[in-house]
Design an enzyme around this catalytic site. Structure first.
Site, PDB file in Angstrom:
ATOM      1  N   HIS A  42      70.318  23.561  37.074  1.00 24.76           N
ATOM      2  CA  HIS A  42      69.274  22.707  36.481  1.00 24.76           C
ATOM      3  C   HIS A  42      69.826  21.637  35.545  1.00 24.76           C
ATOM      4  O   HIS A  42      69.087  20.750  35.119  1.00 24.76           O
ATOM      5  CB  HIS A  42      68.253  23.555  35.711  1.00 24.76           C
ATOM      6  CG  HIS A  42      67.508  24.512  36.582  1.00 24.76           C
ATOM      7  ND1 HIS A  42      66.829  24.100  37.711  1.00 24.76           N
ATOM      8  CD2 HIS A  42      67.331  25.857  36.517  1.00 24.76           C
ATOM      9  CE1 HIS A  42      66.282  25.157  38.295  1.00 24.76           C
ATOM     10  NE2 HIS A  42      66.577  26.233  37.594  1.00 24.76           N
ATOM     11  N   HIS A  55      64.629  28.514  42.231  1.00 27.11           N
ATOM     12  CA  HIS A  55      64.188  27.241  41.633  1.00 27.11           C
ATOM     13  C   HIS A  55      64.936  26.056  42.244  1.00 27.11           C
ATOM     14  O   HIS A  55      66.104  26.179  42.619  1.00 27.11           O
ATOM     15  CB  HIS A  55      64.433  27.266  40.120  1.00 27.11           C
ATOM     16  CG  HIS A  55      63.738  28.387  39.412  1.00 27.11           C
ATOM     17  ND1 HIS A  55      64.339  29.600  39.163  1.00 27.11           N
ATOM     18  CD2 HIS A  55      62.477  28.475  38.922  1.00 27.11           C
ATOM     19  CE1 HIS A  55      63.480  30.394  38.536  1.00 27.11           C
ATOM     20  NE2 HIS A  55      62.332  29.750  38.382  1.00 27.11           N
ATOM     21  N   TYR A  92      66.488  37.583  37.846  1.00 29.21           N
ATOM     22  CA  TYR A  92      66.063  38.145  36.558  1.00 29.21           C
ATOM     23  C   TYR A  92      65.465  39.540  36.663  1.00 29.21           C
ATOM     24  O   TYR A  92      65.098  40.115  35.642  1.00 29.21           O
ATOM     25  CB  TYR A  92      65.095  37.158  35.868  1.00 29.21           C
ATOM     26  CG  TYR A  92      65.715  35.794  35.849  1.00 29.21           C
ATOM     27  CD1 TYR A  92      66.748  35.512  34.965  1.00 29.21           C
ATOM     28  CD2 TYR A  92      65.360  34.815  36.783  1.00 29.21           C
ATOM     29  CE1 TYR A  92      67.400  34.293  34.995  1.00 29.21           C
ATOM     30  CE2 TYR A  92      65.998  33.588  36.821  1.00 29.21           C
ATOM     31  CZ  TYR A  92      67.017  33.329  35.923  1.00 29.21           C
ATOM     32  OH  TYR A  92      67.680  32.131  35.961  1.00 29.21           O
ATOM     33  N   GLU A 110      62.118  25.999  27.178  1.00 27.96           N
ATOM     34  CA  GLU A 110      62.327  27.451  27.193  1.00 27.96           C
ATOM     35  C   GLU A 110      63.762  27.805  26.823  1.00 27.96           C
ATOM     36  O   GLU A 110      64.059  28.930  26.440  1.00 27.96           O
ATOM     37  CB  GLU A 110      61.954  28.043  28.568  1.00 27.96           C
ATOM     38  CG  GLU A 110      63.058  28.180  29.601  1.00 27.96           C
ATOM     39  CD  GLU A 110      63.373  26.909  30.363  1.00 27.96           C
ATOM     40  OE1 GLU A 110      63.839  25.940  29.739  1.00 27.96           O
ATOM     41  OE2 GLU A 110      63.159  26.890  31.598  1.00 27.96           O
ATOM     42  N   ASP A 140      68.960  29.572  45.089  1.00 25.40           N
ATOM     43  CA  ASP A 140      68.207  30.053  43.926  1.00 25.40           C
ATOM     44  C   ASP A 140      66.724  29.770  44.154  1.00 25.40           C
ATOM     45  O   ASP A 140      66.371  28.792  44.826  1.00 25.40           O
ATOM     46  CB  ASP A 140      68.700  29.310  42.680  1.00 25.40           C
ATOM     47  CG  ASP A 140      68.066  29.798  41.389  1.00 25.40           C
ATOM     48  OD1 ASP A 140      68.707  30.595  40.682  1.00 25.40           O
ATOM     49  OD2 ASP A 140      66.912  29.384  41.094  1.00 25.40           O
ATOM     50  N   ASP A 177      66.823  35.067  42.588  1.00 27.73           N
ATOM     51  CA  ASP A 177      65.460  35.180  42.063  1.00 27.73           C
ATOM     52  C   ASP A 177      64.394  34.984  43.127  1.00 27.73           C
ATOM     53  O   ASP A 177      63.196  35.062  42.830  1.00 27.73           O
ATOM     54  CB  ASP A 177      65.232  34.254  40.847  1.00 27.73           C
ATOM     55  CG  ASP A 177      65.967  32.935  40.931  1.00 27.73           C
ATOM     56  OD1 ASP A 177      66.511  32.616  42.006  1.00 27.73           O
ATOM     57  OD2 ASP A 177      65.988  32.213  39.916  1.00 27.73           O
TER      58      ASP A 177
HETATM   59  C1  SP5 Z   1      68.815  29.247  36.727  1.00 25.95           C
HETATM   60  C2  SP5 Z   1      67.351  29.560  36.776  1.00 25.95           C
HETATM   61  O1  SP5 Z   1      66.931  30.384  37.590  1.00 25.95           O
HETATM   62  N1  SP5 Z   1      66.538  28.978  35.883  1.00 25.95           N
HETATM   63  C3  SP5 Z   1      65.162  29.214  35.853  1.00 25.95           C
HETATM   64  C4  SP5 Z   1      64.460  28.522  34.740  1.00 25.95           C
HETATM   65  C5  SP5 Z   1      63.012  28.877  34.717  1.00 25.95           C
HETATM   66  N2  SP5 Z   1      62.348  28.319  33.615  1.00 25.95           N
HETATM   67  C6  SP5 Z   1      60.968  28.552  33.524  1.00 25.95           C
HETATM   68  C7  SP5 Z   1      60.687  29.948  33.100  1.00 25.95           C
HETATM   69  C8  SP5 Z   1      59.214  30.212  33.063  1.00 25.95           C
HETATM   70  C9  SP5 Z   1      58.991  31.630  32.703  1.00 25.95           C
HETATM   71  N3  SP5 Z   1      57.591  31.946  32.750  1.00 25.95           N
HETATM   72  C10 SP5 Z   1      57.391  33.340  32.508  1.00 25.95           C
HETATM   73  C11 SP5 Z   1      56.138  33.839  33.092  1.00 25.95           C
HETATM   74  C12 SP5 Z   1      56.196  35.310  33.071  1.00 25.95           C
HETATM   75  N4  SP5 Z   1      55.128  35.874  33.812  1.00 25.95           N
HETATM   76 ZN    ZN Z   2      66.280  30.262  39.469  1.00 25.82          ZN
END
Ligand code: SP5
Ligand code: ZN
Length: 343
Positions: free
Chosen positions: A160, A198, A324, A118, A196, A285
């Site tokens: 990450h 994640h 986000y 991504e 965070d 987030d």
């Molecule tokens: C720093 C941080 O928060 N990084 C996060 C990275 C997340 N990567 C995966 C993103 C997947 C997005 N999927 C979108 C689905 C929308 N409904």
């Molecule tokens: Zn994150």
């Protein structure tokens, strides 16, 4: 609380993020920081300064030299190869393949050094990543010199990124560099608390075999969300590092009562260990309306979380990570800082 911030984050703004099989405007976008800066000003965090030049020595000592060279040269090599768009990984080493030889071709190198496609690299990504880690370094020096806390308004985020892989919008692990710099400046026990949404896979990986840096992360359960292949509760560290890694994965729909109980557990581990300084990977987030996450924290919960963190009374560097729901990212971030300061 002093805030360190560099305008150079704007140099990183890919047009495209691969999401659901489509290219969309990246969730991790420059306007996030504008919302944060506006709220900081509104809430009287007026001490916002630009960091000094990046100090490469601690970065080179902690991270892989081939990886850093790759980040610095990838864009030029990509263009030289005649690639038309931004750098997106297409071929990654998977099960049954080998990772002991690094490809010469840039397309192969991108796959080697990337863990999530991504995340795009563009012309300004390297400079922006350096400006981001420069803010973290300046915050670390400020706290090492005696301030009780500082906020590194980092972008791109870092948690990450491992010693040799980018992904999840991250290129250089700002929090890990900060933690290592605290070790280098004399702190014996450094804790990294990652709130965070994640899992902080990069930070975990960098310190996984070390007993001098404790890592604790609250995050979406890996069976349900990125980074999917790491972040389970039974990952406790390896070798000397065994017992110094704490994961608190939580399922979709988790609200503040469960999340804050996990936060209290992580805080208890950090305090019981006798951490001397704290680095917080500050993502917001976990907020209920975040577009790529599934926890249910309210804005006021971030204030309470900041207060709980502040009660540790440790010298603390906050490094900005994710978040986000752009209009609310500023409020939620400043709430954490205000709660911390009021503790
Ligand atoms: C720093 C941080 O928060 N990084 C996060 C990275 C997340 N990567 C995966 C993103 C997947 C997005 N999927 C979108 C689905 C929308 N409904
Ligand atoms: Zn994150």
């Amino acid at each position: 609380m002093r805030v360190f911030y560099s305008e150079d984050h704007r140099l990183h703004f890919p047009q495209a993020e691969l999401s659901g099989g489509q290219f969309v405007t990246p969730f991790e976008r420059p306007s996030r920081l504008e919302y944060i800066l506006n709220r900081l000003r509104e809430r009287q965090f007026l001490d916002v300064v630009a960091p000094e030049a990046v100090d490469m020595a601690p970065i080179a000592a902690l991270l892989d030299s081939g990886y850093l060279t790759f980040l610095e040269t990838a864009w030029d090599e990509w263009k030289a190869e005649g690639m038309g768009g931004e750098i997106i990984a297409a071929n990654v080493p998977a099960r049954g393949m080998h990772m002991d030889r690094i490809p010469e071709n840039i397309d192969g190198k991108v796959g080697y050094y990337c863990h999530a496609s991504e995340t795009a690299i563009t012309q300004g990504t390297w400079k922006a990543a350096l400006s981001s880690v420069a803010s973290a370094q300046a915050a670390q020096r400020h706290v090492a010199a005696g301030a009780n806390a500082a906020f590194a308004l980092c972008r791109p985020p870092g948690h990450h990124a491992t010693a040799d892989q980018y992904g999840g919008f991250c290129f250089i692990n700002n929090a890990a560099v900060t933690a290592q710099m605290f070790r280098d400046s004399g702190a014996g026990r450094v804790a990294v608390l990652d709130i965070d949404f994640h899992h902080g896979n990069g930070t975990q990986d960098i310190f996984y075999e070390r007993a001098d840096v404790l890592f604790a992360s609250l995050h979406g359960a890996p069976q349900q969300t990125y980074p999917y292949f790491i972040g389970y509760a039974d990952e406790k560290g390896r070798g000397e590092g065994e017992g110094y890694n704490f994961n608190y994965p939580m399922l979709s729909g988790t609200g503040y009562s469960q999340w804050s109980a996990a936060l209290d557990e992580a805080i208890a581990k950090i305090s019981a260990w006798g951490a001397e300084v704290l680095v917080v990977s500050l993502g917001v987030d976990a907020y209920k309306d975040d577009p790529i996450s599934f926890f249910r924290l309210e804005s006021d919960d971030f204030t309470d979380a900041g207060r709980r963190i502040g009660r540790m009374k440790l010298p603390t560097v906050f490094c900005m990570e994710g978040g986000y729901a752009v209009e609310m990212v500023g409020l939620n971030t400043v709430n954490v800082l205000e709660g911390f300061a009021d503790a």
